[in-house]
Design an enzyme around this catalytic site. Structure first.
Site, PDB file in Angstrom:
ATOM      1  N   SER A  83       0.796  -1.226   0.000  1.00 29.08           N
ATOM      2  CA  SER A  83       0.000   0.000   0.000  1.00 29.08           C
ATOM      3  C   SER A  83       0.829   1.277   0.000  1.00 29.08           C
ATOM      4  CB  SER A  83      -0.945   0.014   1.208  1.00 29.08           C
ATOM      5  OG  SER A  83      -0.215   0.121   2.410  1.00 29.08           O
ATOM      6  N   LYS A 153       0.842   4.665   6.866  1.00 28.17           N
ATOM      7  CA  LYS A 153       0.289   5.488   5.791  1.00 28.17           C
ATOM      8  C   LYS A 153       0.943   6.871   5.844  1.00 28.17           C
ATOM      9  CE  LYS A 153      -2.895   2.292   4.886  1.00 28.17           C
ATOM     10  NZ  LYS A 153      -2.782   1.434   3.692  1.00 28.17           N
TER      11      LYS A 153
END
Length: 298
Positions: A83, A153
Site C-alpha cells: 500500500s 500510511k
C-alpha cells in the site's frame, strides 16, 4: 692490631637508605616495606573476574537498554503490504521515531506514520502466529512485532483541515492542490478509485492515505466507521524516519515539498485575523456611540 678487628675510621654499616642496600634488596625481590607484606597493612591485588562470569551481566544490561530504546526512542516495523509503494516495499524494515510524541509532538502533513488499528481497519487480516524466539526479539525491539495490529500510511491532512479529492482531480487541502507525482505509485491517479470530500478533519485526528492509491484501504474506505475514516493522534505510534533494511534500500523518509507550499495553512492562518476583527468591532461601536452621545449633549 688483631686480624679481623675494626678501626674507628671504617665506613658505617650498610643501612636501608643506602643505594647499595636498595639494589641488594631488589635482587632478592622483596623488602620489609613491600605493600603485600603481612606486617605492612597493604592489600594484595585482586584477581579480575573471568569473561564468562561477566557475560551474563553484560547481556542483562544490553537487554535492558534495548527495551528502553524500543519503548522510548525508536522501534523497528516491517512493511506487510504494497500500500505504500514505491516509497516502501513489502518486507522493508523501517525505524519509527517514538521520542518526539512523548514531548507532545503531533503528526504533520506529509509524514509517514505508523498507527494502531483505530478499529475495524484490519478485520480481514489473518492473525500472525510467531514462535517464542520471535516474540522475545520483538518484545525487546530487535525484531518487528508480528502480533500488533499496526498500519503505515502518509498523513494528508491534520485536525482543522478540509480535504477533498474529486475524480480525475488532485487531492486538495485547505484549497491547495497537492502535487503528489513525487511520491505516489507510477501510473496511479490521486483518488479515481475512491473520490471523497470535502471532509473537515476533527481536531486531534488525521486523514491518511497510502502512496499506492489504487492498492490502499486508507481513510477513504473507512468513512462509515467512528471517526469518519480519520485516525486519532493518540493512536499514532510515531513517524517512520528511515528505511533501515535491506541495506540496498536504505533511505530517509522526508516530507514532500508540496506539503510546505504557501497557503496550505490558510485555514489556520485566518484564525488570528478573524479573532482580531471580532475584538475590534465592539471597540469601534463603543467609540462611535461615545462620539454620537457627545455631539447630542453639545
Amino acid at each position: 692490631m688483631a686480624v679481623g678487628a675494626r678501626s674507628g675510621h671504617e665506613e658505617p654499616e650498610d643501612r636501608p637508605e643506602n643505594p647499595e642496600n636498595v639494589e641488594s634488596a631488589g635482587a632478592t625481590g622483596r623488602t620489609e616495606s613491600d605493600g603485600d607484606s603481612p606486617d605492612s597493612g597493604g592489600t594484595a591485588l585482586k584477581k579480575p573476574r573471568s569473561f564468562w562470569k561477566e557475560l551474563p551481566l553484560l547481556i542483562g544490561i544490553a537487554l535492558v537498554l534495548a527495551l528502553l530504546i524500543k519503548t522510548f526512542l525508536v522501534q523497528a516495523f516491517s512493511i506487510p503490504s504494497d500500500s505504500m509503494q514505491n516509497t516502501l516495499q513489502r518486507g522493508d524494515r523501517v525505524l519509527v521515531d517514538k521520542l518526539t510524541p512523548w514531548f507532545g509532538a503531533e503528526p504533520k502533513r506529509g509524514e509517514v506514520v505508523v498507527f494502531h488499528d483505530p478499529g475495524g481497519w484490519l478485520e480481514d487480516t489473518q492473525a500472525a502466529n510467531p514462535n517464542v524466539v520471535q516474540k522475545f526479539l520483538s518484545f525487546i525491539g530487535l525484531m518487528p512485532s508480528a502480533e500488533e495490529k499496526d498500519l503505515i500510511k502518509r498523513v494528508i491532512a491534520v485536525g482543522g483541515d478540509t480535504v477533498e479529492c474529486k475524480k480525475d482531480g488532485p487531492v486538495v487541502v485547505n484549497g491547495k492542490a497537492l502535487d503528489d507525482k513525487s511520491f505516489i505509485f507510477p501510473g496511479n491517479t490521486a483518488c479515481n478509485d475512491e473520490p471523497f470530500g470535502p471532509i473537515k478533519v476533527p481536531e486531534g485526528r488525521i486523514w491518511v492515505m497510502g502512496d499506492h492509491r489504487q492498492n490502499s484501504l486508507d481513510s477513504r474506505y473507512h468513512q462509515e466507521l467512528p471517526g469518519g475514516g480519520t485516525v486519532s493522534d493518540d493512536e499514532v505510534v510515531g513517524r517512520a524516519i528511515v528505511v533501515a533494511w535491506p541495506i540496498n534500500r536504505w533511505a530517509m523518509l522526508p516530507v514532500p515539498k508540496t506539503f510546505d507550499q504557501p497557503g496550505i495553512n490558510a485555514a489556520m492562518g485566518l484564525a488570528p485575523g478573524a479573532l482580531g476583527a471580532a475584538g475590534a468591532i465592539p471597540i469601534v461601536l463603543w467609540r462611535r456611540r461615545r462620539l454620537t452621545s457627545g455631539r447630542t449633549a453639545g
